[in-house]
Design an enzyme around this catalytic site. Structure first.
Site, PDB file in Angstrom:
ATOM      1  N   ASP A 101       0.861  -1.176   0.000  1.00 24.45           N
ATOM      2  CA  ASP A 101       0.000   0.000   0.000  1.00 24.45           C
ATOM      3  C   ASP A 101       0.906   1.236   0.000  1.00 24.45           C
ATOM      4  O   ASP A 101       2.133   1.128  -0.008  1.00 24.45           O
ATOM      5  CB  ASP A 101      -0.967  -0.031   1.184  1.00 24.45           C
ATOM      6  CG  ASP A 101      -0.261  -0.002   2.521  1.00 24.45           C
ATOM      7  OD1 ASP A 101       0.967   0.226   2.562  1.00 24.45           O
ATOM      8  OD2 ASP A 101      -0.931  -0.199   3.542  1.00 24.45           O
ATOM      9  N   SER A 102       0.299   2.414  -0.001  1.00 23.49           N
ATOM     10  CA  SER A 102       1.100   3.632  -0.169  1.00 23.49           C
ATOM     11  C   SER A 102       1.499   4.250   1.157  1.00 23.49           C
ATOM     12  O   SER A 102       2.297   5.187   1.191  1.00 23.49           O
ATOM     13  CB  SER A 102       0.284   4.659  -0.940  1.00 23.49           C
ATOM     14  OG  SER A 102      -0.798   5.101  -0.137  1.00 23.49           O
ATOM     15  N   GLY A 103       0.959   3.743   2.248  1.00 27.04           N
ATOM     16  CA  GLY A 103       1.233   4.349   3.541  1.00 27.04           C
ATOM     17  C   GLY A 103       0.185   5.349   3.974  1.00 27.04           C
ATOM     18  O   GLY A 103       0.082   5.668   5.162  1.00 27.04           O
ATOM     19  N   GLY A 104      -0.595   5.823   3.027  1.00 26.70           N
ATOM     20  CA  GLY A 104      -1.566   6.869   3.342  1.00 26.70           C
ATOM     21  C   GLY A 104      -2.572   6.469   4.407  1.00 26.70           C
ATOM     22  O   GLY A 104      -2.819   7.218   5.353  1.00 26.70           O
ATOM     23  N   PHE A 105      -3.116   5.285   4.265  1.00 28.38           N
ATOM     24  CA  PHE A 105      -4.157   4.857   5.199  1.00 28.38           C
ATOM     25  C   PHE A 105      -3.629   4.768   6.629  1.00 28.38           C
ATOM     26  O   PHE A 105      -4.262   5.217   7.575  1.00 28.38           O
ATOM     27  CB  PHE A 105      -4.728   3.508   4.760  1.00 28.38           C
ATOM     28  CG  PHE A 105      -5.864   3.036   5.615  1.00 28.38           C
ATOM     29  CD1 PHE A 105      -7.144   3.529   5.422  1.00 28.38           C
ATOM     30  CD2 PHE A 105      -5.656   2.111   6.630  1.00 28.38           C
ATOM     31  CE1 PHE A 105      -8.195   3.103   6.227  1.00 28.38           C
ATOM     32  CE2 PHE A 105      -6.702   1.678   7.438  1.00 28.38           C
ATOM     33  CZ  PHE A 105      -7.970   2.171   7.232  1.00 28.38           C
ATOM     34  N   ASP A 137      -2.905   8.267  -1.385  1.00 27.93           N
ATOM     35  CA  ASP A 137      -4.243   8.857  -1.418  1.00 27.93           C
ATOM     36  C   ASP A 137      -4.579   9.395  -0.034  1.00 27.93           C
ATOM     37  O   ASP A 137      -3.850   9.148   0.922  1.00 27.93           O
ATOM     38  CB  ASP A 137      -5.294   7.823  -1.861  1.00 27.93           C
ATOM     39  CG  ASP A 137      -5.328   6.605  -0.941  1.00 27.93           C
ATOM     40  OD1 ASP A 137      -4.360   6.419  -0.171  1.00 27.93           O
ATOM     41  OD2 ASP A 137      -6.297   5.841  -0.983  1.00 27.93           O
ATOM     42  N   GLN A 157     -11.410   7.125  -4.752  1.00 24.35           N
ATOM     43  CA  GLN A 157     -11.925   7.634  -3.481  1.00 24.35           C
ATOM     44  C   GLN A 157     -13.287   8.277  -3.727  1.00 24.35           C
ATOM     45  O   GLN A 157     -13.829   8.171  -4.837  1.00 24.35           O
ATOM     46  CB  GLN A 157     -10.924   8.636  -2.868  1.00 24.35           C
ATOM     47  CG  GLN A 157      -9.660   7.980  -2.301  1.00 24.35           C
ATOM     48  CD  GLN A 157      -9.940   7.139  -1.048  1.00 24.35           C
ATOM     49  OE1 GLN A 157     -11.050   7.137  -0.522  1.00 24.35           O
ATOM     50  NE2 GLN A 157      -8.920   6.389  -0.608  1.00 24.35           N
ATOM     51  N   GLY A 167     -10.829   3.525   0.973  1.00 19.22           N
ATOM     52  CA  GLY A 167     -11.687   4.286   1.871  1.00 19.22           C
ATOM     53  C   GLY A 167     -12.969   3.590   2.259  1.00 19.22           C
ATOM     54  O   GLY A 167     -13.882   4.204   2.805  1.00 19.22           O
ATOM     55  N   ASP A 210      -7.638  -7.681   0.535  1.00 18.46           N
ATOM     56  CA  ASP A 210      -6.686  -7.912   1.619  1.00 18.46           C
ATOM     57  C   ASP A 210      -7.412  -7.612   2.912  1.00 18.46           C
ATOM     58  O   ASP A 210      -8.308  -6.762   2.940  1.00 18.46           O
ATOM     59  CB  ASP A 210      -5.472  -6.988   1.519  1.00 18.46           C
ATOM     60  CG  ASP A 210      -5.798  -5.585   2.024  1.00 18.46           C
ATOM     61  OD1 ASP A 210      -6.438  -4.821   1.282  1.00 18.46           O
ATOM     62  OD2 ASP A 210      -5.463  -5.273   3.180  1.00 18.46           O
TER      63      ASP A 210
END
Lengths: 376, 376
Positions: B91-95, B145, B189, B216, B266
């Protein structure tokens, strides 16, 4: 298939043999991983077995309190309950009563204690300790004994040793006939006093047990004291019966004790130290939490029989510990179980070919050289 | 071998296909176990693989903070570091920044946050999130995101959605050329607003990503809301690209989302719930800690493909949890990973033979009947 022991080879005082049980063969010198609560902490049974363990130790104190001996018996016994179809030895519960239970009271009748789980008062007599182990269905049961903390006065050590002898007789009476084919071992007590140890051993030998344990050691005394007591005791024990040094120990302790005629060991060290980040290796112990492992791509030991020791890098194992990932403790526990099993397997092979002294020297040299340990 | 996706079969809205990556094939619908800190919590990689996982998820937020992306790159990338030679999605780390970090501040440039580990201030721009994933070497990377917590005002959801679109462009520019053969997915999103979701999806499709995620969701909304958003989104996404519903979900969520055209999932649920004593089975969820399992000799599922589900009794698993033995959490995690993999494998097979609706109905019927669940 009744319990039996066959001495296959001797090399100086060191011995190699076979214990036969209803659940299979145990090659000695043997190391027994500790399955305290019917689980070797953090390790799947299949990995315990793959490491080379032929026999497990179960703790009577824990199992009688939870899930309970009668429940385990109703579920088919400890082997079926935990799905370990191989030999199992259980201790008598005495040692854990001394170390874990509150408000314990020792009388001639037995020991009364408050459970560390729910505060209930529990009585553990020699007869009940024996019955619990019969219910569990262990292949090798241990007599109830009283361990005194060292240092202690000689009179106190002697009192507990003599009480343990009387309990040995009562356990033997309770065990015989009730558990055909299984074995009950007597436990030599006598603290750090060689004369008391000798007296205890002679009295137990007169009772004729199928095996003898040396108890009350590995409780903080020096290795020199421990080995002195082992020597004083094994000198009195019959050649044709297995000898079990309870709760021992470090790889160095085990090598030294094998050299003095001990056949069986148990210790939580491979798993407990593994959970705390200490790996036992050919190069000596390695504390994987040390910062200098963070960038080390090498495995712990590229030549280990253990897949985890060969396949994972030190950097990855280090990361797992730094990150609090439980897999780290599991992997190091498995690595250590392999190490301990390979240590005794090497001893067995060396004894059978008359090279035990060379083997022990080579193992110690590997620890001392620390080459490839990466500074441990 | 560059990234590619091949749609092999469709059955109503449900799809079966194959994602090809430099590290091997992934059959879809696919479930990705979560290896947050380069470890699927409590489970050995070999068991994750044996359960049937073809791809793992790694968390960029965790890995960039510890052990660090540059360190992982120097150690050969995430596949080599953790010794998982199969496909990996990051993942991008954003969450996680939104859910774990303190003092986070979102600007057009990116997000700045205080590390939950050491309090250091860290900047995560779209370019850095992309660079970190390139350093980790993941086969599938995700754009940075911004997820907003629901419920939220439409204007706030729209602001974050539009910002995420601009970040998608920047991530794409940073990724292209730098990671040949690998894939970067855009993330749709738009919160619980179908119109905003549609707008987000259309804009991302115009940018032409090799795959699209729905982000999201699974943040507390009802299943009905989630499925409505999934339908509104997949209606806009191109057939020939894989669709990934992030962080989902329960077995029921997964079945429902497959039926609406989702290809990848996931979730930490199999391992997190496993650690807490909840087993997913054909008979529905079973809380193994419940007292009535204490004397139950039956396995969780005698017909499971998972050895632990077949071989250990409910009584033993119950005992491990009651005793705080970590092996209990490991065994239930493994059992659940097998369950999730078998759930999607069954869906794949059913879609390829045009029987997905029957399959989903039969699975739900098994949960509802609760026969053999022993009262769960």
């Amino acid at each position: 298939m009744p319990f039996s022991f066959r001495l296959a080879a001797a090399d100086g005082a060191a011995r190699a043999g076979e214990i036969d049980t209803a659940h299979g063969l145990v090659h000695t010198p043997a190391f027994m991983p500790v399955g305290t609560q019917a689980s070797v902490k953090g390790v799947h049974h299949d990995d315990v077995r793959a490491a080379g363990a032929e026999i497990l130790l179960g703790n009577t104190y824990h199992l009688m309190l939870r899930p309970g001996a009668e429940r385990v018996a109703a579920l088919g016994g400890l082997h079926a309950f935990m799905r370990w179809p191989h030999p199992i030895l259980t201790d008598s519960g005495g040692f854990q009563v001394m170390s874990l239970a509150a408000l314990r009271k020792v009388t001639e009748a037995g020991v009364t204690f408050r459970s560390h789980l729910d505060g209930a008062m529990v009585e553990l007599s020699p007869e009940r300790a024996t019955q619990v182990q019969i219910l569990l269905g262990s292949d090798i049961a241990m007599q109830l004994d009283e361990c005194v903390r060292l240092p202690a006065d000689r009179s106190e050590i002697e009192r507990a040793m003599l009480l343990s002898l009387r309990w040995a007789e009562r356990c033997k009476r309770a065990f015989e006939a009730a558990a055909p084919g299984r074995a009950l071992f007597g436990i030599v007590q006598g603290g750090d006093d060689p004369e008391l140890r000798e007296e205890s051993a002679r009295a137990l030998v007169a009772m004729d047990f199928p095996g003898y344990a040396v108890g009350g050691l590995a409780v903080g005394e020096t290795q020199e004291v421990m080995l002195g007591i082992v020597e004083a005791t094994t000198a009195v024990l019959p050649r044709e019966r297995p000898r079990y040094l309870m709760g021992v120990g470090t790889p160095a302790d085990i090598l030294a004790a094998i050299g003095r005629g001990i056949d069986m060991f148990d210790c939580v060290m491979p798993t407990r130290n593994g959970r705390h980040g200490l790996a036992f290796t050919r190069f000596g112990p390695i504390n994987i939490k040390n910062a200098h492992h963070a960038d080390d791509r090498r495995p712990l030991d590229a030549e280990s029989r253990c897949p985890a020791a060969r396949e994972f890098s030190r950097a990855y194992l280090h990361h797992l510990f730094r990150s609090g990932e439980v897999l780290g403790g599991t992997l190091l526990s498995v690595i250590n179980l392999y190490y301990y099993q390979d240590l005794v397997a090497g001893a067995r092979a060396a004894i059978r070919t008359g090279r035990f002294a060379d083997y022990a020297a080579a193992v110690r040299e590997g620890w001392a050289a620390k080459r490839d340990a990466g500074g441990a």
